[in-house]
Design a protein around this motif. Structure first.
Motif, PDB file in Angstrom:
ATOM      1  N   GLY A  33     -11.986  34.643  11.950  1.00 21.10           N
ATOM      2  CA  GLY A  33     -11.014  34.431  13.015  1.00 21.10           C
ATOM      3  C   GLY A  33     -11.713  34.121  14.318  1.00 21.10           C
ATOM      4  N   VAL A  34     -10.959  33.519  15.232  1.00 17.53           N
ATOM      5  CA  VAL A  34     -11.469  33.191  16.559  1.00 17.53           C
ATOM      6  C   VAL A  34     -10.416  33.609  17.578  1.00 17.53           C
ATOM      7  N   GLY A  35     -10.866  34.267  18.639  1.00 17.58           N
ATOM      8  CA  GLY A  35     -10.006  34.575  19.766  1.00 17.58           C
ATOM      9  C   GLY A  35     -10.429  33.724  20.948  1.00 17.58           C
ATOM     10  N   ALA A  36      -9.475  33.086  21.598  1.00 13.68           N
ATOM     11  CA  ALA A  36      -9.780  32.205  22.719  1.00 13.68           C
ATOM     12  C   ALA A  36      -9.548  32.914  24.044  1.00 13.68           C
ATOM     13  N   VAL A  37     -10.450  32.692  24.987  1.00  8.73           N
ATOM     14  CA  VAL A  37     -10.354  33.309  26.299  1.00  8.73           C
ATOM     15  C   VAL A  37     -10.677  32.256  27.356  1.00  8.73           C
ATOM     16  N   PHE A  38     -10.203  32.455  28.570  1.00  9.08           N
ATOM     17  CA  PHE A  38     -10.517  31.558  29.677  1.00  9.08           C
ATOM     18  C   PHE A  38     -11.999  31.670  30.028  1.00  9.08           C
ATOM     19  N   GLY A  39     -12.474  30.697  30.763  1.00 15.47           N
ATOM     20  CA  GLY A  39     -13.865  30.724  31.219  1.00 15.47           C
ATOM     21  C   GLY A  39     -14.322  29.304  31.498  1.00 15.47           C
ATOM     22  N   ASN A  40     -14.882  28.661  30.473  1.00 13.61           N
ATOM     23  CA  ASN A  40     -15.270  27.259  30.620  1.00 13.61           C
ATOM     24  C   ASN A  40     -14.052  26.351  30.787  1.00 13.61           C
ATOM     25  N   CYS A  41     -12.894  26.837  30.344  1.00 10.11           N
ATOM     26  CA  CYS A  41     -11.623  26.118  30.456  1.00 10.11           C
ATOM     27  C   CYS A  41     -10.523  27.175  30.342  1.00 10.11           C
ATOM     28  N   THR A  42      -9.275  26.770  30.241  1.00  5.27           N
ATOM     29  CA  THR A  42      -8.205  27.742  30.060  1.00  5.27           C
ATOM     30  C   THR A  42      -8.247  28.313  28.650  1.00  5.27           C
ATOM     31  N   GLU A  43      -7.574  29.440  28.458  1.00  2.00           N
ATOM     32  CA  GLU A  43      -7.537  30.036  27.118  1.00  2.00           C
ATOM     33  C   GLU A  43      -6.831  29.123  26.116  1.00  2.00           C
ATOM     34  N   PRO A 116     -12.553  48.223   8.674  1.00  2.00           N
ATOM     35  CA  PRO A 116     -13.488  49.017   9.491  1.00  2.00           C
ATOM     36  C   PRO A 116     -14.922  48.948   8.955  1.00  2.00           C
ATOM     37  N   GLY A 117     -15.862  48.691   9.853  1.00  5.75           N
ATOM     38  CA  GLY A 117     -17.273  48.661   9.501  1.00  5.75           C
ATOM     39  C   GLY A 117     -17.707  47.438   8.735  1.00  5.75           C
ATOM     40  N   ALA A 118     -16.831  46.463   8.542  1.00 11.02           N
ATOM     41  CA  ALA A 118     -17.151  45.317   7.692  1.00 11.02           C
ATOM     42  C   ALA A 118     -17.315  44.010   8.456  1.00 11.02           C
ATOM     43  N   VAL A 119     -16.965  43.985   9.735  1.00  9.17           N
ATOM     44  CA  VAL A 119     -16.927  42.732  10.483  1.00  9.17           C
ATOM     45  C   VAL A 119     -17.809  42.824  11.721  1.00  9.17           C
ATOM     46  N   ASP A 120     -18.534  41.735  11.991  1.00  9.10           N
ATOM     47  CA  ASP A 120     -19.338  41.625  13.209  1.00  9.10           C
ATOM     48  C   ASP A 120     -18.523  40.888  14.265  1.00  9.10           C
ATOM     49  N   LEU A 121     -18.502  41.415  15.465  1.00  9.20           N
ATOM     50  CA  LEU A 121     -17.777  40.808  16.577  1.00  9.20           C
ATOM     51  C   LEU A 121     -18.773  40.135  17.515  1.00  9.20           C
ATOM     52  N   LEU A 122     -18.567  38.840  17.747  1.00  7.29           N
ATOM     53  CA  LEU A 122     -19.439  38.079  18.638  1.00  7.29           C
ATOM     54  C   LEU A 122     -18.635  37.624  19.844  1.00  7.29           C
ATOM     55  N   CYS A 123     -19.062  38.047  21.033  1.00 10.19           N
ATOM     56  CA  CYS A 123     -18.327  37.767  22.275  1.00 10.19           C
ATOM     57  C   CYS A 123     -19.117  36.751  23.101  1.00 10.19           C
ATOM     58  N   LEU A 124     -18.558  35.560  23.266  1.00 13.34           N
ATOM     59  CA  LEU A 124     -19.273  34.467  23.910  1.00 13.34           C
ATOM     60  C   LEU A 124     -18.701  34.084  25.276  1.00 13.34           C
ATOM     61  N   GLY A 125     -17.629  34.734  25.702  1.00 18.88           N
ATOM     62  CA  GLY A 125     -16.990  34.381  26.965  1.00 18.88           C
ATOM     63  C   GLY A 125     -16.723  35.608  27.817  1.00 18.88           C
ATOM     64  N   PRO A 126     -15.936  35.455  28.861  1.00 17.59           N
ATOM     65  CA  PRO A 126     -15.498  36.628  29.626  1.00 17.59           C
ATOM     66  C   PRO A 126     -14.830  37.642  28.701  1.00 17.59           C
ATOM     67  N   LEU A 127     -14.885  38.911  29.077  1.00 15.77           N
ATOM     68  CA  LEU A 127     -14.517  39.992  28.145  1.00 15.77           C
ATOM     69  C   LEU A 127     -13.068  40.448  28.282  1.00 15.77           C
ATOM     70  N   ALA A 128     -12.184  39.587  28.749  1.00  9.73           N
ATOM     71  CA  ALA A 128     -10.789  39.974  28.968  1.00  9.73           C
ATOM     72  C   ALA A 128     -10.099  40.432  27.695  1.00  9.73           C
ATOM     73  N   ASN A 129     -10.276  39.703  26.590  1.00 12.36           N
ATOM     74  CA  ASN A 129      -9.631  40.092  25.329  1.00 12.36           C
ATOM     75  C   ASN A 129     -10.190  41.406  24.810  1.00 12.36           C
TER      76      ASN A 129
END
Length: 323
Positions: A33-43, A116-129
């Protein structure tokens, strides 16, 4: 065989795109999955960009969810990633493809609860989400196998060292935190297996534009990356005052840390703290630690990371119907 599942939170700009392609090319890894956040552009635009990049990688069924809106007015200066975040080259998602109805925050909470414990979370933008999820469930990040954040400036004790090695280090700043320092403050206090891959280490990797041009040919991932990086590389060359044209790959460095932990040659535990200085905000790791300790990376195996990025660029773009 899939042995790593990844949830990506991103403001899908040029270097985010390369990071997502790098993950997609990693054997045994699945982007769930991918979560979109504002930063380089709008969410909203970040979600469209993510769908475009996933399509380039041949990934058709990954849900992309829209996240939190920007808490204040947009930046006064234009983004080096272009108005659309992907270099203004006219890329769009495939017809009929759009974001999932679930919000990015709900996706973060659901994945943590279901796997739980099975997924890696990678955060590449602002941390609002991420902050919104932590506010609703304070221990949500402890339910991820790992949390890797492209953000911060490294340990405060190394500030002068890094500034001497990288003359533009302080000037470039902690962009993701500066977009939303309140969110970064919330995440800084959260417990979990959290690693900050800051500008102190991502800024050291500078990739030769000539190499990207040389790798570009019809049907190769490098061709897409070159196209969206055309203007961004000029910004990077100017910002880092490089003698020869370069581009940076901050988010791909964070992706490499998540995918291959042994690339971390050194790191230190510290308490993340948002510090406001000269009109900007940045996360620094401070000691002694009071409260949850996070890990701050201080050195990396850059040769391995370059090799990983090169393999991504050399990969074929899947033809429709082959994936």
């Amino acid at each position: 065989m899939t042995d790593r599942y990844v949830l990506v939170d991103t403001d899908t700009g040029v270097d985010d795109a390369l990071a997502m392609l790098t993950i997609a090319q990693h054997s045994g890894t699945e982007i769930i999955g991918v979560g979109a956040v504002f930063g380089n552009c709008t969410e909203q635009q970040a979600a469209r960009n993510a769908l475009t990049v996933l399509s380039v990688a041949g990934l058709r069924d990954v849900p992309v969810c829209i996240g939190q809106p920007r808490p204040g007015p947009p930046p006064a200066t234009s983004s080096p990633h272009g108005l659309d975040g992907l270099g203004d080259r006219g890329y769009r998602p495939r017809p009929g493809v759009g974001p999932a109805p679930e919000s990015a925050v709900d996706q973060l909470l659901r994945v943590a609860a279901d796997r739980p414990g099975a997924v890696d979370l990678l955060c590449l933008g602002p941390l609002a989400n991420i902050a919104a999820a932590v506010t609703r469930e304070p221990r949500v990040l402890t339910r991820y196998r790992s949390v890797t954040i492209m953000g911060g400036m490294g340990p405060a004790s190394r500030r002068d060292v890094e500034a001497a090695v990288q003359p533009q280090f302080l000037e470039k700043g902690d962009t993701n935190t500066n977009h939303d320092p309140v969110a970064a403050t919330v995440v800084s206090a959260a417990p979990g297996k959290i690693t900050w891959v800051g500008m102190n280490v991502t800024g050291r990797l500078r990739l030769a534009w000539a190499d990207l041009v040389a790798r570009s040919e019809v049907g190769k991932t490098a061709t897409f990356v070159r196209d969206i990086t055309e203007d961004y590389h000029r910004y990077c060359t100017s910002t880092y005052r490089a003698e020869d044209p370069i581009y940076t790959a901050h988010d791909s460095v964070a992706a490499a840390v998540m995918l291959d932990p042994p690339v971390v040659l050194s790191a230190t535990d510290a308490r993340p703290r948002v510090i406001h200085e000269d009109g900007r905000a940045a996360v620094w790791g401070v000691t002694p630690v009071r409260g949850p300790a996070h890990r701050f990376v201080t050195d990396l195996d850059y040769r391995s990371i370059r090799t990983r990025i090169a393999a991504t660029l050399e990969a074929d773009i899947p033809r429709p119907g082959t994936v």
